[in-house]
Design a protein around this motif. Structure first.
Motif, PDB file in Angstrom:
ATOM      1  N   ALA A 100      -4.038  -7.046  -4.393  1.00 54.70           N
ATOM      2  CA  ALA A 100      -3.495  -6.097  -3.816  1.00 54.70           C
ATOM      3  C   ALA A 100      -4.985  -5.142  -4.209  1.00 54.70           C
ATOM      4  N   ALA A 101      -5.725  -5.552  -4.837  1.00 57.65           N
ATOM      5  CA  ALA A 101      -7.456  -5.037  -4.865  1.00 57.65           C
ATOM      6  C   ALA A 101      -8.277  -5.164  -3.746  1.00 57.65           C
ATOM      7  N   GLN A 102      -7.941  -6.332  -3.078  1.00 56.92           N
ATOM      8  CA  GLN A 102      -8.055  -6.707  -1.534  1.00 56.92           C
ATOM      9  C   GLN A 102      -8.013  -5.385  -0.133  1.00 56.92           C
ATOM     10  N   TRP A 103      -6.804  -5.500  -0.835  1.00 59.09           N
ATOM     11  CA  TRP A 103      -5.758  -4.367  -0.233  1.00 59.09           C
ATOM     12  C   TRP A 103      -5.780  -3.026  -0.521  1.00 59.09           C
ATOM     13  N   HIS A 104      -6.102  -2.698  -1.342  1.00 54.54           N
ATOM     14  CA  HIS A 104      -6.230  -0.993  -1.778  1.00 54.54           C
ATOM     15  C   HIS A 104      -7.247  -1.417  -2.570  1.00 54.54           C
ATOM     16  N   PRO A 105      -8.544  -1.545  -2.121  1.00 51.94           N
ATOM     17  CA  PRO A 105      -9.808  -1.072  -3.561  1.00 51.94           C
ATOM     18  C   PRO A 105      -9.702   0.185  -3.829  1.00 51.94           C
ATOM     19  N   GLU A 106      -9.690   1.777  -3.670  1.00 52.17           N
ATOM     20  CA  GLU A 106      -9.591   2.532  -3.947  1.00 52.17           C
ATOM     21  C   GLU A 106      -8.520   2.863  -5.030  1.00 52.17           C
ATOM     22  N   ALA A 107      -7.620   1.866  -4.909  1.00 51.36           N
ATOM     23  CA  ALA A 107      -6.481   2.234  -5.773  1.00 51.36           C
ATOM     24  C   ALA A 107      -6.713   1.753  -7.372  1.00 51.36           C
ATOM     25  N   VAL A 108      -5.962   2.182  -9.077  1.00 46.06           N
ATOM     26  CA  VAL A 108      -6.124   1.572  -9.744  1.00 46.06           C
ATOM     27  C   VAL A 108      -4.502   1.082  -9.553  1.00 46.06           C
ATOM     28  N   LEU A 109      -4.248  -0.445  -9.968  1.00 41.62           N
ATOM     29  CA  LEU A 109      -3.025  -2.065  -9.660  1.00 41.62           C
ATOM     30  C   LEU A 109      -2.254  -1.577 -11.257  1.00 41.62           C
ATOM     31  N   CYS A 110      -1.054  -0.885 -10.754  1.00 41.19           N
ATOM     32  CA  CYS A 110       0.063  -1.555 -11.861  1.00 41.19           C
ATOM     33  C   CYS A 110       1.024  -2.498 -11.935  1.00 41.19           C
ATOM     34  N   GLY A 111       1.259  -3.860 -12.387  1.00 44.98           N
ATOM     35  CA  GLY A 111       2.348  -4.605 -12.787  1.00 44.98           C
ATOM     36  C   GLY A 111       3.228  -4.090 -13.639  1.00 44.98           C
ATOM     37  N   SER A 159      -1.255   1.780 -20.553  1.00 44.65           N
ATOM     38  CA  SER A 159      -2.179   1.263 -20.143  1.00 44.65           C
ATOM     39  C   SER A 159      -2.197  -0.562 -20.570  1.00 44.65           C
ATOM     40  N   LEU A 160      -0.808  -0.718 -20.901  1.00 39.13           N
ATOM     41  CA  LEU A 160      -1.155  -2.946 -21.560  1.00 39.13           C
ATOM     42  C   LEU A 160      -1.247  -3.546 -20.458  1.00 39.13           C
ATOM     43  N   SER A 161      -1.089  -3.068 -18.675  1.00 41.94           N
ATOM     44  CA  SER A 161      -1.254  -4.301 -17.893  1.00 41.94           C
ATOM     45  C   SER A 161      -1.564  -3.102 -16.764  1.00 41.94           C
ATOM     46  N   PHE A 162      -2.517  -3.232 -16.459  1.00 41.37           N
ATOM     47  CA  PHE A 162      -3.376  -2.810 -14.791  1.00 41.37           C
ATOM     48  C   PHE A 162      -4.624  -3.105 -14.312  1.00 41.37           C
ATOM     49  N   ALA A 163      -5.195  -3.014 -13.542  1.00 42.70           N
ATOM     50  CA  ALA A 163      -6.867  -3.092 -12.669  1.00 42.70           C
ATOM     51  C   ALA A 163      -6.844  -2.846 -11.486  1.00 42.70           C
ATOM     52  N   MET A 164      -7.900  -2.333 -12.030  1.00 42.39           N
ATOM     53  CA  MET A 164      -9.603  -2.140 -11.075  1.00 42.39           C
ATOM     54  C   MET A 164     -10.342  -2.748 -10.577  1.00 42.39           C
ATOM     55  N   THR A 165     -11.415  -2.081  -9.083  1.00 44.52           N
ATOM     56  CA  THR A 165     -12.183  -3.179  -9.260  1.00 44.52           C
ATOM     57  C   THR A 165     -13.705  -2.203  -9.553  1.00 44.52           C
ATOM     58  N   ARG A 194      -4.974  11.283 -10.981  1.00 35.63           N
ATOM     59  CA  ARG A 194      -4.342  12.134  -9.899  1.00 35.63           C
ATOM     60  C   ARG A 194      -4.747  13.349  -9.649  1.00 35.63           C
ATOM     61  N   ASP A 195      -5.512  13.986 -10.135  1.00 35.69           N
ATOM     62  CA  ASP A 195      -6.256  15.098 -10.595  1.00 35.69           C
ATOM     63  C   ASP A 195      -7.751  14.618  -9.739  1.00 35.69           C
ATOM     64  N   ALA A 196      -8.416  13.961 -10.064  1.00 40.51           N
ATOM     65  CA  ALA A 196      -9.605  12.918  -9.108  1.00 40.51           C
ATOM     66  C   ALA A 196      -8.758  12.452  -7.245  1.00 40.51           C
ATOM     67  N   GLY A 197      -7.135  12.436  -7.656  1.00 41.89           N
ATOM     68  CA  GLY A 197      -6.936  11.667  -6.140  1.00 41.89           C
ATOM     69  C   GLY A 197      -7.123  10.608  -5.667  1.00 41.89           C
ATOM     70  N   ILE A 198      -7.244   9.975  -7.246  1.00 44.48           N
ATOM     71  CA  ILE A 198      -7.959   8.644  -6.377  1.00 44.48           C
ATOM     72  C   ILE A 198      -5.886   8.423  -7.072  1.00 44.48           C
ATOM     73  N   PRO A 199      -6.101   6.793  -5.653  1.00 46.13           N
ATOM     74  CA  PRO A 199      -3.764   6.791  -5.398  1.00 46.13           C
ATOM     75  C   PRO A 199      -4.184   5.339  -6.764  1.00 46.13           C
ATOM     76  N   LEU A 200      -2.761   5.633  -6.992  1.00 46.36           N
ATOM     77  CA  LEU A 200      -1.363   4.413  -7.943  1.00 46.36           C
ATOM     78  C   LEU A 200      -1.027   3.605  -7.476  1.00 46.36           C
ATOM     79  N   ALA A 201      -0.969   2.468  -7.496  1.00 48.11           N
ATOM     80  CA  ALA A 201      -0.191   2.014  -7.113  1.00 48.11           C
ATOM     81  C   ALA A 201       0.860   0.427  -7.737  1.00 48.11           C
ATOM     82  N   TRP A 202       1.638   0.156  -7.489  1.00 54.22           N
ATOM     83  CA  TRP A 202       2.480  -0.346  -8.177  1.00 54.22           C
ATOM     84  C   TRP A 202       2.707  -1.720  -7.319  1.00 54.22           C
ATOM     85  N   VAL A 203       2.988  -2.586  -7.892  1.00 57.78           N
ATOM     86  CA  VAL A 203       2.420  -4.297  -7.025  1.00 57.78           C
ATOM     87  C   VAL A 203       3.088  -4.708  -7.276  1.00 57.78           C
TER      88      VAL A 203
END
Length: 265
Positions: A100-111, A159-165, A194-203
Motif C-alpha cells: 500500500a505504501a508503494q501505491w500511496h506513499p503520500e497517505a497514512v495507511l490503516c488496516g 493508532s493501534l495499527s497504522f503505517a506511513m513512509t 485532514r487539516d494538512a490535506g494528507i490522505p488516510l487510506a483503508w488497507v
C-alpha cells in the motif's frame, strides 16, 4: 527497511512478547519498543528498546510514538508500522502495508482490527485467520484493495495499527506531546492530517488482532485524563472527542455538562 514501533508497559509485557514472536517470522524487519512505564524495561527480544518515563499527569503516549518513529527514521527505515503492544500482526499485515505504501506513499495507511475473544492461540497464524472479524466501526476493504477515506472518516483513525513512509513522517504533523495520559492524541493526530490535506487510506488485508484482556467500557479509571485531553482537543478543533464515553460518564453522574464541554460532577 521496515520498522515496527510499539509502546509497552508492565501490564502488556506478555502481549508484546507474543507480538515480537510473530514479527520475528518476517524478513528485513526491525522492531523498536518504547517502554512507557515508570520502572525500567524488562528483557525483550526487540531490535531497540527505548524508555519514555511517564509525566506527572500520566503516560506520555504521544511523546513515545514520536520518539520511536524518530529513532526508526534515524536508523534508516523506509516504512514505519505502528502497532500497539496488545496487537499481533496477521500473516499479511507487513506485506499489505508495504504494498500500500508503494501505491500511496503520500497517505497514512490503516488496516482492519479484530478484537479477539478469550482463548485464541495468537502464536498460530491459522487460528488468527479463523478468528478474523474486523471491527464494524471502520471500513474493511477486500484483501488487496485500498480505499481512500472521506473527510468524515478521519475520526475513525486508530493508532493501534497504522503505517506511513519515513518520508511522510519526516514532513507531516507529529503527535502533540501536550496530550498526557489516556485518550485523544490519536484523534488529534488524525484531524491534523485532514487539516494538512494528507490522505488516510483503508488497507484491505492488513489485519491486526487485538489480544483479549480485561477492560472497562467506558474506561472509568481514565475519567480525568479524558476530561483534560478532551478539553485540549476541543480548544484546537472546536469539538470534543470521545463523546460516547463522556455521555456514559454523564449518565452515571461522574461528569456534567458545562457549556459545550464536560467537567467533573
Amino acid at each position: 527497511m521496515i520498522t515496527v514501533v510499539t509502546l509497552c508497559s508492565t501490564e502488556r509485557v506478555g502481549h508484546v512478547r507474543a507480538q515480537l514472536a510473530a514479527l520475528g517470522r518476517e524478513s528485513d524487519l526491525d522492531t523498536i519498543v518504547v517502554w512507557v512505564g515508570a520502572d525500567g524495561p524488562p528483557s525483550l527480544d526487540a531490535g531497540v528498546v527505548l524508555h519514555m518515563p511517564p509525566a506527572p499527569l500520566g503516560l506520555r503516549l504521544a511523546a513515545a510514538r514520536n520518539a520511536g518513529a524518530d529513532a526508526a527514521v534515524t536508523a534508516g527505515a523506509d516504512l514505519l508500522i505502528f502497532l500497539d503492544a496488545d496487537c499481533v500482526p496477521g500473516p499479511e499485515l507487513v506485506a499489505r502495508y508495504r504494498d500500500a505504501a508503494q501505491w500511496h506513499p503520500e497517505a497514512v495507511l490503516c488496516g482492519p482490527v479484530t478484537y479477539l475473544p478469550p482463548g485464541v492461540d495468537v502464536s498460530r497464524p491459522d487460528a488468527l485467520m479463523e478468528a478474523t472479524h474486523p471491527h464494524a466501526a471502520r471500513p474493511s476493504p477486500a484483501a488487496g484493495s485500498i480505499e481512500l477515506a472521506t473527510g468524515g472518516e478521519y475520526p475513525l483513525f486508530w493508532s493501534l495499527s497504522f503505517a506511513m513512509t519515513a518520508e511522510l513522517w519526516a514532513t507531516s504533523r507529529r503527535f502533540d506531546e501536550r496530550f498526557e495520559g489516556y485518550g485523544g492524541e490519536d484523534t488529534d493526530f488524525a484531524f491534523g492530517l485532514r487539516d494538512a490535506g494528507i490522505p488516510l487510506a483503508w488497507v484491505g488485508g492488513a489485519h491486526a488482532y487485538h489480544q483479549h484482556h480485561p477492560t472497562s467500557s467506558p474506561p472509568w479509571q481514565h475519567v480525568d485524563d479524558i476530561l483534560r485531553n478532551g478539553r485540549l482537543f476541543a480548544d484546537r478543533w472546536g469539538e470534543w472527542p470521545m463523546t460516547g464515553w463522556l455521555a456514559d460518564f454523564e449518565s452515571a453522574g461522574v461528569v456534567r455538562r458545562r457549556g459545550s464541554g464536560w467537567v467533573r460532577a
